[in-house]
Scaffold this motif. Structure first.
Motif, PDB file in Angstrom:
ATOM      1  N   UNK A 169       0.851  -1.186   0.000  1.00 45.74           N
ATOM      2  CA  UNK A 169       0.000   0.000   0.000  1.00 45.74           C
ATOM      3  C   UNK A 169       0.888   1.238   0.000  1.00 45.74           C
ATOM      4  N   UNK A 170       0.311   2.380  -0.334  1.00 40.77           N
ATOM      5  CA  UNK A 170       1.058   3.637  -0.313  1.00 40.77           C
ATOM      6  C   UNK A 170       1.389   3.999   1.130  1.00 40.77           C
ATOM      7  N   UNK A 171       2.654   4.333   1.427  1.00 39.86           N
ATOM      8  CA  UNK A 171       2.984   4.729   2.801  1.00 39.86           C
ATOM      9  C   UNK A 171       2.456   6.114   3.156  1.00 39.86           C
ATOM     10  N   UNK A 172       2.230   6.956   2.142  1.00 43.34           N
ATOM     11  CA  UNK A 172       1.737   8.316   2.370  1.00 43.34           C
ATOM     12  C   UNK A 172       1.048   8.800   1.105  1.00 43.34           C
ATOM     13  N   UNK A 173       0.201   9.794   1.270  1.00 48.03           N
ATOM     14  CA  UNK A 173      -0.436  10.452   0.142  1.00 48.03           C
ATOM     15  C   UNK A 173       0.247  11.797  -0.095  1.00 48.03           C
ATOM     16  N   UNK A 174       0.268  12.216  -1.349  1.00 47.26           N
ATOM     17  CA  UNK A 174       0.885  13.491  -1.665  1.00 47.26           C
ATOM     18  C   UNK A 174       1.372  13.506  -3.100  1.00 47.26           C
ATOM     19  N   UNK A 175       1.847  14.650  -3.534  1.00 49.18           N
ATOM     20  CA  UNK A 175       2.359  14.813  -4.892  1.00 49.18           C
ATOM     21  C   UNK A 175       3.649  14.027  -5.065  1.00 49.18           C
ATOM     22  N   UNK A 176       3.793  13.362  -6.207  1.00 49.66           N
ATOM     23  CA  UNK A 176       5.043  12.677  -6.523  1.00 49.66           C
ATOM     24  C   UNK A 176       6.040  13.738  -6.989  1.00 49.66           C
ATOM     25  N   UNK A 177       7.069  13.981  -6.186  1.00 49.20           N
ATOM     26  CA  UNK A 177       8.027  15.044  -6.499  1.00 49.20           C
ATOM     27  C   UNK A 177       9.353  14.510  -7.029  1.00 49.20           C
ATOM     28  N   UNK A 178       9.527  13.203  -7.043  1.00 51.34           N
ATOM     29  CA  UNK A 178      10.746  12.608  -7.578  1.00 51.34           C
ATOM     30  C   UNK A 178      10.499  11.159  -7.917  1.00 51.34           C
ATOM     31  N   UNK A 265       6.870  12.728   8.063  1.00 49.37           N
ATOM     32  CA  UNK A 265       7.603  13.319   6.950  1.00 49.37           C
ATOM     33  C   UNK A 265       8.347  14.573   7.410  1.00 49.37           C
ATOM     34  N   UNK A 266       9.588  14.726   6.920  1.00 54.90           N
ATOM     35  CA  UNK A 266      10.395  15.894   7.252  1.00 54.90           C
ATOM     36  C   UNK A 266      11.349  16.242   6.139  1.00 54.90           C
ATOM     37  N   UNK A 267      12.424  16.960   6.479  1.00 50.42           N
ATOM     38  CA  UNK A 267      13.444  17.329   5.498  1.00 50.42           C
ATOM     39  C   UNK A 267      14.833  17.264   6.124  1.00 50.42           C
ATOM     40  N   UNK A 268      15.044  16.275   6.994  1.00 50.61           N
ATOM     41  CA  UNK A 268      16.369  16.083   7.577  1.00 50.61           C
ATOM     42  C   UNK A 268      17.310  15.492   6.527  1.00 50.61           C
ATOM     43  N   UNK A 269      18.630  15.672   6.741  1.00 50.12           N
ATOM     44  CA  UNK A 269      19.592  15.210   5.756  1.00 50.12           C
ATOM     45  C   UNK A 269      19.625  16.143   4.565  1.00 50.12           C
ATOM     46  N   UNK A 270      19.970  15.602   3.399  1.00 47.27           N
ATOM     47  CA  UNK A 270      20.020  16.421   2.183  1.00 47.27           C
ATOM     48  C   UNK A 270      18.653  16.400   1.533  1.00 47.27           C
ATOM     49  N   UNK A 271      17.907  17.470   1.703  1.00 48.38           N
ATOM     50  CA  UNK A 271      16.556  17.573   1.140  1.00 48.38           C
ATOM     51  C   UNK A 271      16.273  19.037   0.876  1.00 48.38           C
ATOM     52  N   UNK A 272      15.650  19.308  -0.263  1.00 50.28           N
ATOM     53  CA  UNK A 272      15.327  20.680  -0.640  1.00 50.28           C
ATOM     54  C   UNK A 272      13.949  21.110  -0.140  1.00 50.28           C
TER      55      UNK A 272
END
Length: 297
Positions: A169-178, A265-272
């Motif tokens: 199943x999908x782990x999360x819903x949202x726009x596919x950004x990559x 969901x977050x933006x830790x590490x290398x994330x824009x």
């Protein structure tokens, strides 16, 4: 360009279409194959049965011929369940053919050549550096070596999980950004291809386990690139990794069930920006998560 969707491919190979030959003497350098009990006659077929997308970044779930004792893919051992069930998968850069061989208890070998469909891949250009800007190349190398060792140890685990049999199943819903397989260019510097699927679900959004498994890595502090990293072993060499989390909700050794909350969901590490990077591996092969989940409306 949108990565092509592949409908499930059902492949049934009749026993008469298999090459039944006397088993050759094992080569001295042949990799060991795990020996399992022959599948029960009432559950295993007399032929290979497959289901799944036979494509680069894809996989096949199947059942081995009745009486199979060892199974290999291109000479490497494939784990068998007691009922003869198995999963095999194909790296993003897999060649057009793979050789699946089942050795039976009567000494014969059934061989099937698998045709692996090629795919085209996108190019992504990101305005972020190849490595964290506040860290020198030597500092990055030393710290990264320890992180990679933890990842390798986690992915070498062999948990008694059965998530590999499930429809994910999908782990999360949202726009596919990559998208999986796209090569990334970091401020003009080519990097490795994108190894997973990015879901921009919003900072702090809870994500769930796509299938049953065991937590084999839950980073106690952010990794340089992956940030707060979580890896779940689904069994039979299949595992999922979740990157850039703002918080992990499970711990190493935990058994998780499909749909269970496991992180945020977050933006830790290398994330824009805040997103969930979800990657899947089978042994050494990197796979496309989009081929594991149902299409979304």
């Amino acid at each position: 360009m949108t990565a092509p969707r592949h409908a499930a491919l059902a492949v049934v190979v009749l026993a008469s279409g298999c090459a039944a030959t006397p088993a050759p003497a094992p080569a001295l350098d042949a990799p060991p194959a795990a020996v399992v009990r022959p599948a029960a006659p009432q559950t295993a077929p007399a032929r290979f049965v497959f289901d799944g997308p036979a494509t680069q970044g894809g996989f096949l779930r199947g059942t081995a011929p009745r009486g199979t004792t060892t199974l290999t893919l291109d000479g490497k051992p494939v784990e068998l369940a007691e009922d003869g069930g198995f999963i095999v998968a194909f790296d993003r850069d897999a060649p057009p053919e793979a050789r699946l061989a089942a050795r039976l208890a009567d000494g014969t070998t059934h061989v099937q050549t698998l045709r692996i469909a090629p795919r085209a891949w996108d190019i992504e250009r990101l305005n972020v550096p190849m490595r964290p800007p506040a860290m020198t190349t030597e500092e990055f190398r030393q710290r990264r070596a320890g992180e990679l060792a933890q990842i390798a140890q986690a992915r070498s685990a062999d948990a008694p999980a059965r998530g590999w049999r499930q429809g994910f199943i999908w782990p999360a819903q949202g726009r596919i950004s990559g998208k999986f397989g796209a090569q990334r260019i970091y401020r003009g510097e080519p990097g490795a291809y994108h190894s997973g699927l990015d879901i921009a679900g919003g900072a702090g959004t809870t994500y769930v386990a796509p299938a049953d498994g065991v937590v084999v890595l839950a980073a106690s502090s952010p990794f340089t690139l992956e940030g707060n990293l979580l890896i779940i072993d689904h069994g039979h060499g299949l595992n999922s990794a979740f990157l850039h989390s703002s918080q992990l909700l499970v711990h190493e050794g935990d058994t998780v069930r499909q749909g269970q909350p496991i992180g945020r969901i977050g933006m830790t590490g290398r994330a824009s920006g805040p997103h969930l990077h979800w990657s899947i591996k089978w042994n050494d092969a990197r796979l496309d998560p989009l081929l594991f989940v149902p299409p979304r409306n």
